[in-house]
Design an enzyme around this catalytic site. Structure first.
Site, short mmCIF file in Angstrom:
data_model
loop_
_atom_site.label_atom_id
_atom_site.label_comp_id
_atom_site.label_asym_id
_atom_site.label_seq_id
_atom_site.Cartn_x
_atom_site.Cartn_y
_atom_site.Cartn_z
CE LYS A 1 -7.56 -3.71 7.47
NZ LYS A 1 -6.50 -2.99 6.84
CB CYS B 1 -0.92 0.02 1.22
SG CYS B 1 -2.29 1.18 1.02
CE LYS C 1 -7.96 -1.27 4.25
NZ LYS C 1 -6.54 -0.97 4.01
CE1 TYR D 1 -1.64 -5.26 14.29
CE2 TYR D 1 -4.04 -5.34 14.33
CZ TYR D 1 -2.87 -4.93 13.74
OH TYR D 1 -2.91 -4.19 12.59
CB SER E 1 -5.62 -1.62 15.06
OG SER E 1 -6.38 -0.74 14.24
CB CYS F 1 -4.47 3.74 -0.20
SG CYS F 1 -4.90 3.63 1.55
NE ARG G 1 -6.81 4.75 4.68
CZ ARG G 1 -5.80 5.60 4.72
NH1 ARG G 1 -5.67 6.55 3.82
NH2 ARG G 1 -4.89 5.50 5.68
CD GLU H 1 -13.97 -4.24 -4.62
OE1 GLU H 1 -13.01 -4.88 -5.07
OE2 GLU H 1 -14.05 -3.01 -4.68
C1 PBG Z 1 -3.22 0.27 4.83
C2 PBG Z 1 -3.80 -0.59 5.88
C3 PBG Z 1 -4.65 -0.23 6.95
C4 PBG Z 1 -4.81 -1.38 7.73
C5 PBG Z 1 -4.09 -2.39 7.11
N1 PBG Z 1 -3.49 -1.89 5.96
C6 PBG Z 1 -5.20 1.08 7.34
C7 PBG Z 1 -6.22 1.73 6.52
O1 PBG Z 1 -6.67 1.26 5.49
O2 PBG Z 1 -6.57 2.83 6.92
C8 PBG Z 1 -5.60 -1.47 9.01
C9 PBG Z 1 -5.20 -2.56 9.94
C10 PBG Z 1 -5.70 -2.44 11.32
O3 PBG Z 1 -6.50 -1.55 11.68
O4 PBG Z 1 -5.29 -3.28 12.14
N2 PBG Z 1 -4.03 0.61 3.78
#
Ligand code: PBG
Length: 323
Positions: free
Chosen positions: A248, A120, A195, A313, A274, A130, A217, A233
């Site tokens: 995700k 990315c 995503k 994590y 996260s 991105c 985004r 997708e």
């Molecule tokens: C990068 C990316 C992101 C995450 C993984 N790759 C952030 C986003 O898209 O803003 C998020 C992972 C997470 O929150 O643990 N594009």
């Protein structure tokens, strides 16, 4: 099946009986541990909103990778924090960029560990989007060439798999043909196929220093309201050559994981992101929930929904708890 002839409790009487009829299992072998790599030496910088996670430098990330492998977790996914950012994100494909160096160091020290890389631009661009910009808009087609360059640089450094997370249209095809042209036809692509534009990424944006400097985004990541679109997708990415389809975040989107599991034969991955991690850590720190049990139940639920692979994590904690 009618009570009292049928009594479901009969098979719940002992742990051994429950184990015999258990439908889903959680094993460290399904897990991928995310690692953040930054410039410097001897770095182990805690990430505030992700207790237990750190930013590492290339030297320290090697020890961390060894620990991950020793726990029985088969794979890591690398994210990089570059020395400097620019509008193109050019550090992202630098031969001696932080991720490229980390790949080489980890593959040398722990050759058996699967090294996946996040592909990315957002950690590398000064504006935090991105892709590259054309008049304040992310330029899809101009970004494809850069993503292909990033993926190639990771493969050249020895990555076992690349994982594009940018959500540009056509990126899987662009990466696949570039890798094939350069002799990396054996490097699989795990596509962040579905995503969502999610608020659950908050702590990650602090960890990877990649919050967009203007706007958000939503013009490239998916609307959380959509499920049928997830099928479109995923189909596109499969047609373009994806080897693994990712959903995700994970827990708020278990229905989507199940949908992909039912509609596709490719392996399905789910990213327990996260914010999902931070919520459990925060509630547990207050004594409101049992951290280990909630962690294992969460990961098990993601498996039950249909994920073959879970990026989390919690990978190290879960491997310890399952040992
Ligand atoms: C990068 C990316 C992101 C995450 C993984 N790759 C952030 C986003 O898209 O803003 C998020 C992972 C997470 O929150 O643990 N594009």
């Amino acid at each position: 099946m009618m009570f009292p002839d049928y009594r479901p409790r009969r098979l719940r009487r002992t742990e051994a009986l429950r184990g015999l009829v258990r439908e889903t299992r959680l094993h460290p072998g399904h897990l991928v541990y995310p690692l953040f790599v930054a410039p410097g030496k001897g770095l182990k910088a805690p990430i505030d909103a992700m207790p237990g996670c750190h930013r590492w430098s290339v030297d320290t990330v090697v020890d961390e990778a060894k620990e991950v492998a020793d726990l029985g977790v088969p794979a890591v996914i690398l994210f990089g924090l570059p020395e400097k950012k620019d509008p193109q994100g050019s550090e992202a494909w630098a031969k001696n960029g932080v991720v490229q160096k980390a790949i080489r160091a980890i593959k040398k020290a722990v050759p058996g560990l699967v090294v996946i890389t996040d592909v990315c631009l957002c950690e590398y661009t000064s504006h935090g989007h991105c892709g590259v910009l054309a008049k304040d808009r992310v330029d899809n087609d101009a970004t494809l060439e850069l993503l292909a360059k990033i993926a190639l640089s990771h493969a050249q450094a020895g990555a076992d798999m690349v994982a594009p997370s940018d959500m540009m249209d056509g990126r899987v095809g662009a990466i696949r043909s570039r890798l094939d042209d350069e002799g990396f036809d054996d490097v699989p692509i795990m596509s962040y196929a579905v995503k969502y534009a999610s608020a659950f990424y908050g702590p990650f944006r602090e960890a990877a220093d990649c919050a967009p400097q203007f706007g958000d985004r939503r013009s490239y990541q998916m609307d959380p309201a959509n499920a049928v679109e997830a099928l479109r997708e995923a189909s596109l990415d499969m047609e373009e050559g994806a080897d693994i389809l990712m959903v995700k975040p994970a827990m708020p989107y278990l229905d989507i994981i199940r949908l992909l599991r039912q509609e596709f034969t490719l392996p399905v991955a789910a990213y327990h992101v996260s914010g999902e991690y931070a919520m459990i850590k925060a509630a547990a720190a207050r004594g409101w929930i049992d951290e280990t049990r909630v962690m294992l139940e969460s990961l098990l639920s993601i498996r039950r929904a249909g994920a073959d692979i879970i990026l989390t994590y919690f990978a190290k904690d879960a491997a310890r708890a399952l040992a």
